[in-house]
Scaffold this active site. Structure first.
Site, PDB file in Angstrom:
ATOM      1  N   GLU A  22       0.794  -1.225   0.000  1.00  0.00           N
ATOM      2  CA  GLU A  22       0.000   0.000   0.000  1.00  0.00           C
ATOM      3  C   GLU A  22       0.836   1.289   0.000  1.00  0.00           C
ATOM      4  O   GLU A  22       0.770   2.090   0.936  1.00  0.00           O
ATOM      5  CB  GLU A  22      -0.999   0.010   1.168  1.00  0.00           C
ATOM      6  CG  GLU A  22      -0.412  -0.143   2.548  1.00  0.00           C
ATOM      7  CD  GLU A  22      -1.463  -0.164   3.649  1.00  0.00           C
ATOM      8  OE1 GLU A  22      -2.610  -0.578   3.383  1.00  0.00           O
ATOM      9  OE2 GLU A  22      -1.125   0.233   4.785  1.00  0.00           O
TER      10      GLU A  22
ATOM     11  N   GLU B  48      -5.753  -7.687   2.140  1.00  0.00           N
ATOM     12  CA  GLU B  48      -6.159  -7.324   3.500  1.00  0.00           C
ATOM     13  C   GLU B  48      -7.627  -6.936   3.496  1.00  0.00           C
ATOM     14  O   GLU B  48      -8.050  -6.086   2.720  1.00  0.00           O
ATOM     15  CB  GLU B  48      -5.332  -6.150   4.047  1.00  0.00           C
ATOM     16  CG  GLU B  48      -3.889  -6.476   4.348  1.00  0.00           C
ATOM     17  CD  GLU B  48      -3.154  -5.307   4.981  1.00  0.00           C
ATOM     18  OE1 GLU B  48      -3.811  -4.508   5.708  1.00  0.00           O
ATOM     19  OE2 GLU B  48      -1.944  -5.169   4.739  1.00  0.00           O
TER      20      GLU B  48
END
Length: 511
Positions: free
Chosen positions: A188, A398
């Site tokens: 990310e 996630e």
């Protein structure tokens, strides 16, 4: 712009109005679809000062008291308990385990000699996973740059990082690649650079007034763009190396992960609709556009101007097409309100350049601490990738529910969350999304970056008061295991779980 904004609204309207599947089993997914769970190195390994490991920027951040005074010095001690944890994964029924490698454990100085003890640990972990039939999904960087490189030249804000990251990646490809099929270069990066270089609430805590929090160095107006630019170049460099030297014989895949909110306009006004598309271009397109098209979104170039780095023709060609797959990080959805007045400010950071306001609206009966259960947000994001970016292979790396960390195993809110979101993934797959895997965050209750051990996401509770750090399954572990083993899941089973906790616990729950 208007056409894309209109498309976005139609897609999200369909997602909002469509209910996610309630009754399903894993057999409703394609046979090759992967289900797993994950952690990251600093959050789970512990042994922070053992066997040659040196500090990362995350160690420094935690030891300065920035994570509610907690550190990952011990964490879940997976460094010593990896065999026990892998057995838990096998018992749960995981297809795959996502973890990250600690750069400073493997190469203590950031570059140069490899630490044999670090090499041995990751070989042992990978071998243990493969012996139990669990596929390793490896992330090379998850917020934990070696402090040595940060001190030497500023880490990600310096283009020297590209060479050092590529050399680190090659060590991993060479030493572990014969057993690894899925590599993620950076976790990310869009959130990492905003937290680390704009607002300063995560390491390396660089920012500037009035945009950041208690930073002693940095420039919020330019450094986030510089850092992400260098991350993209480092990713492309590592990918080029992997494809040219290792992929042909190792037959693996390499990608990068992106954090993605579900985004919905606060009102149906033209301004909010356009602002929602702008938010997607800034938050998702910042990473995805260069990977797919070789350049940043036009609205970013217009609003950011000269502060946005420019790809050379050579760099553009290297970055474009440099991901075999995308990892997706998703937890919640937000409503978007236009804030174009921010573009008139003389000094701007990322949020002002994006010219929006994020508005959180919690449904009734939703805890302010937990994420609201809005599975349409994930489905909308998957549809957006399908329509705008050509439906690339996606692994949801996630997704999970946050709760206060305590000793209860009755995490019914987490069960309901995971149930709903897996149902939305099934709907997306049935609608043609090229999503190929789903991973819960997290397998264990790990050290969390912002609040240490104050919150939890785990399927398994870790008793920090027990010298052995004993693991206990929560309701969510039972639900996920039941699902992973091919059983039909529906609302009746969810309620049955809650009513039969004492039966399910056996000898694994609290006495």
């Amino acid at each position: 712009m208007f056409r894309l904004s209109f498309l976005l609204i139609i897609l999200l309207h369909l997602a909002v109005t469509g209910l996610s599947a309630d009754e399903f089993s894993r057999h409703d997914f394609p046979p090759s679809f992967i289900f797993g769970s994950g952690t990251s190195a600093y959050q789970v390994e512990g042994a922070a000062n053992e066997d040659g490991r040196t500090p990362s920027i995350w160690d420094t951040f935690a030891h300065e008291g920035k994570a509610q005074g907690a550190t990952g010095d011990v964490a879940c001690d997976e460094y010593h308990k990896y065999k026990e944890d892998v057995q838990l994964m096998a018992d749960t029924g995981l297809d795959a385990y996502r973890f990250s490698i600690s750069w400073s454990r493997l190469i203590p100085n950031g570059r140069g000699p490899v630490n044999p003890k670090g090499l041995q640990y990751y070989n042992n972990l990978i071998n243990e996973l493969t012996t139990h039939g669990i596929e390793p999904h490896v992330t090379l960087f998850n917020y934990d740059l070696p402090q040595a490189l940060e001190d030497e030249y500023g880490g990600w804000i310096n283009q020297r990082i590209v060479k050092d990251f590529t050399a680190y990646a090659e060590v991993c490809f060479r030493e572990f690649g014969n057993r690894i099929s899925y590599w993620t270069t950076v976790n990310e990066p869009n959130v990492f650079v905003l937290g680390g270089y704009d607002q300063g609430y995560v390491p390396p805590q660089r920012c500037s007034f009035p945009f950041g929090f208690n930073c002693s160095r940095g420039n919020s107006t330019s450094e986030p763009y510089m850092a992400l630019h260098h991350i993209l170049l480092a990713h492309a460099s590592a990918t080029r190396l992997y494809r040219n030297k290792y992929q042909g014989k190792q037959h693996g895949y390499i990608g990068i992960s992106i954090y993605a909110f579900g985004v919905v306009p606060l009102t149906n006004s033209t301004e909010d609709v356009i602002a929602t598309q702008r938010a997607s271009d800034f938050l998702i397109g910042w990473v995805a556009h260069p990977l797919m098209f070789g350049d940043y979104p036009e609205i970013m170039k217009k609003n950011v101007g000269s502060r946005l780095p420019v790809f050379t023709d050579h760099e553009s060609k290297q970055v474009k097409g440099s991901a075999d797959f995308l990892g997706l990080i998703h937890y919640s959805s937000v409503y978007i309100k236009d804030n174009s007045n921010s573009l008139k400010q003389e000094v701007r950071d990322f949020n002002a350049d994006m010219a929006i306001q994020l508005v959180n609206t919690l449904p009734d009966n939703t805890s302010a601490y937990e994420f609201p259960v809005q599975p349409w947000g994930l489905r909308g994001v998957l549809e957006y990738f399908k329509q705008v970016y050509g439906n690339p292979p996606i692994y949801i790396y996630e997704n999970g529910q946050r709760s206060l960390r305590n000793s209860t195993l009755e995490d019914m809110s987490r069960v309901k969350y995971i149930h709903a979101y897996i149902g939305s993934v099934l709907d997306a797959v049935r609608n043609g999304s090229n999503t190929r895997g789903y991973f819960t965050w997290s397998f264990l209750d790990v050290f969390e970056l912002l609040d240490g051990y104050g919150s939890s996401f785990g399927l398994y509770y870790v008793d920090l008061n027990d010298p052995g750090l004993k693991r206990y399954p929560k309701l969510s572990a039972h639900w996920y295991s039941h699902f992973l083993k091919g059983n039909m899941i529906n609302s009746d089973y969810v309620f049955k779980l809650n009513n039969n906790l004492s039966t399910l616990c056996h000898t694994h729950c609290f006495q």
